[in-house]
Design an enzyme around this catalytic site. Structure first.
Site, PDB file in Angstrom:
ATOM      1  N   ARG A  99       0.820  -1.215   0.000  1.00 59.70           N
ATOM      2  CA  ARG A  99       0.000   0.000   0.000  1.00 59.70           C
ATOM      3  C   ARG A  99       0.856   1.267   0.000  1.00 59.70           C
ATOM      4  NH1 ARG A  99      -4.468   0.714   4.628  1.00 59.70           N
ATOM      5  NH2 ARG A  99      -5.351  -1.090   3.540  1.00 59.70           N
ATOM      6  N   ARG A 106       3.986   7.637  -5.930  1.00 63.88           N
ATOM      7  CA  ARG A 106       3.729   6.333  -6.544  1.00 63.88           C
ATOM      8  C   ARG A 106       5.021   5.686  -7.022  1.00 63.88           C
ATOM      9  NH1 ARG A 106      -0.693   9.547  -8.068  1.00 63.88           N
ATOM     10  NH2 ARG A 106      -2.716   8.666  -7.531  1.00 63.88           N
ATOM     11  N   ASN A 138      -0.163   0.498  -8.012  1.00 61.74           N
ATOM     12  CA  ASN A 138       0.743   1.618  -8.247  1.00 61.74           C
ATOM     13  C   ASN A 138       2.195   1.262  -7.942  1.00 61.74           C
ATOM     14  OD1 ASN A 138      -0.819   3.825  -9.208  1.00 61.74           O
ATOM     15  ND2 ASN A 138      -1.779   3.981  -7.191  1.00 61.74           N
ATOM     16  N   HIS A 193       0.247   8.365 -14.532  1.00 63.04           N
ATOM     17  CA  HIS A 193      -0.798   8.455 -13.511  1.00 63.04           C
ATOM     18  C   HIS A 193      -0.114   8.928 -12.243  1.00 63.04           C
ATOM     19  CE1 HIS A 193      -3.961   7.580 -10.703  1.00 63.04           C
ATOM     20  NE2 HIS A 193      -3.279   6.598 -10.132  1.00 63.04           N
TER      21      HIS A 193
END
EC number: 1.1.1.27
Length: 333
Positions: A99, A106, A138, A193
Site C-alpha cells: 500500500r 507512486r 501503483n 498516472h
C-alpha cells in the site's frame, strides 16, 4: 432413494462448465474489493473470482459477497489463494501490492511491488493464457510495463488503468467550477498516472466550445482564474484522500468497472489508459503512459492521435523520462 433435489428437478442437459465472461480480481484489499463491488454492480460477468495470499480475509470477503447474491446478477463468486480458481478469465484485474503510504509518491512504490508481480503474473498466464490484464496497482505505468514483460502477452492485452481516474477527477473539478455535470465537461489528463501527468488544456471543452479559446491564458501562471490549480488538485487529490482516510478505493473501483464495461460489452469507447508509447510523440523508450485509447473486447485496439501543442508534447516526453529513469534499472524482467 432419491434426494430432495432429484425429486424437485428433472435435468434435461448438462450445465456449461466454462464461463462466458469471467472476471478475476487479484488482491482483496480496499482497492480490490471496491473494484469487485463496482464490477458486480454493473453486472459485467457471469463469474467473479478473487485471489489473494491473505486466506482469512479472502474467505470472509467471498462469503460476504455470496450472501448478497440475491441482489446481484453474477451468480457465481469464488475465491482461493490457489490461482487455479482464476482459470478461463476473460479479464484479470491486478490490484495486489504493497500500500502507498501517506506522503509517498507512486514511483517510490515500484521496487517493493515488482517482486510481488514476479509471482502473480506467471500464475495468471498459466490459468488464463487468453486473458486481457488490467493493471491497477501503483505505480501503475511501470507495473504495466513489468506485467507486459513478465506475461509475454501482446501489448494490446496489457493495459494500465492509467489516467482514467485522473481525467474523471479533472472533469469533476471542472464541473464544480462551471456548474455543469462532469459528463458534459470534456478534458484529458495524459502521461503518468500521478505527479508528472499532463493536462491537455488545448482540448478542454464544453459542447465543443474550446475553453482555452475563451481564456487563452488557461493552464498558465498568467491565468487570473487559476485553472492551473485544477490540475494541481488532480495530482494532489489522492494524497489528500489518503491523508484523510488512509487509502483511496471507491473512485478507482468505479473507474476500473467503467473500463471493464467498455471491454466486456465491446463498446469501443475512448479512455485515457496506459499503453506502450514507444514511437509516439517522439518517445524513444519502452514506457507505458496514458493516451486516449480505444478499448474493445479484444483489449486496447487503437490510439487516438490527439493534436497536442508543443509544450504539451514536451511535458509528455518529460513524463516518459521520469518513468524511464526508474524503469531502466529494474532487474530480472
Amino acid at each position: 432413494m432419491s434426494t430432495l433435489k432429484e425429486k424437485l428437478i428433472t435435468q434435461i442437459a448438462s450445465e456449461r462448465t466454462i464461463p462466458n465472461s469471467k472476471v478475476t480480481v487479484v488482491g482483496v484489499g480496499q482497492v480490490g474489493m471496491a473494484c469487485a463491488i463496482s464490477i458486480l454492480g454493473k453486472r459485467l460477468g457471469d463469474e467473479l473470482a478473487l485471489v489473494d495470499v491473505w486466506e482469512d480475509k479472502l474467505k470472509g470477503e467471498m462469503m460476504d459477497l455470496q450472501h448478497g447474491s440475491l441482489f446481484l446478477q453474477t451468480h457465481k463468486i469464488v475465491a482461493d489463494k490457489d490461482y487455479a480458481v482464476t482459470a478461463n478469465s476473460k479479464i484479470v484485474v491486478v490490484t495486489a501490492g504493497v500500500r502507498q503510504q501517506e506522503g509517498e509518491s507512486r514511483l517510490n512504490l515500484v521496487q517493493r511491488n515488482v517482486n510481488v508481480f514476479k509471482f502473480i503474473i506467471p500464475q495468471i498466464i498459466k490459468y488464463s493464457p487468453d486473458c486481457t490484464i488490467l493493471v491497477v496497482s501503483n505505480p501503475v505505468d511501470i507495473l504495466t510495463y513489468v506485467t507486459w514483460k513478465l506475461s509475454g502477452l501482446p501489448k494490446h492485452r496489457v493495459i494500465g488503468s492509467g489516467c482514467n481516474l485522473d481525467s474523471a477527477r479533472f472533469r469533476y473539478l471542472m464541473s464544480e467550477k462551471l456548474g455543469i455535470h462532469p459528463s458534459s465537461c470534456h478534458g484529458w489528463i495524459l502521461g503518468e498516472h500521478g505527479d508528472s501527468s499532463v493536462a491537455v488544456w488545448s482540448g478542454v471543452n464544453v459542447a465543443g466550445v474550446s475553453l482555452q479559446e475563451l481564456n487563452p491564458a488557461m493552464g498558465t501562471d498568467r491565468d487570473s482564474e487559476k485553472w492551473k490549480e485544477v490540475h494541481k488538485q488532480v495530482v494532489e487529490s489522492a494524497y489528500e484522500v489518503i491523508k484523510l482516510k488512509g487509502y483511496t478505493n471507491w473512485a478507482i473501483g468505479l473507474s476500473v468497472a467503467d473500463l471493464l464495461e467498455t471491454m466486456m460489452k465491446n463498446l469501443c469507447r475512448v479512455h485515457p489508459v496506459s499503453t506502450m508509447v514507444k514511437g509516439m510523440y517522439g518517445i524513444e523508450n519502452e514506457v507505458f503512459l496514458s493516451l486516449p485509447c480505444v478499448l474493445s473486447a479484444s483489449g486496447l485496439t487503437s490510439v487516438i492521435n490527439q493534436k497536442l501543442k508543443d509544450d504539451e508534447v514536451a511535458q509528455l516526453r518529460s513524463s516518459a523520462d521520469t518513468l524511464w529513469s526508474i524503469q531502466k534499472d529494474l532487474k530480472d524482467l
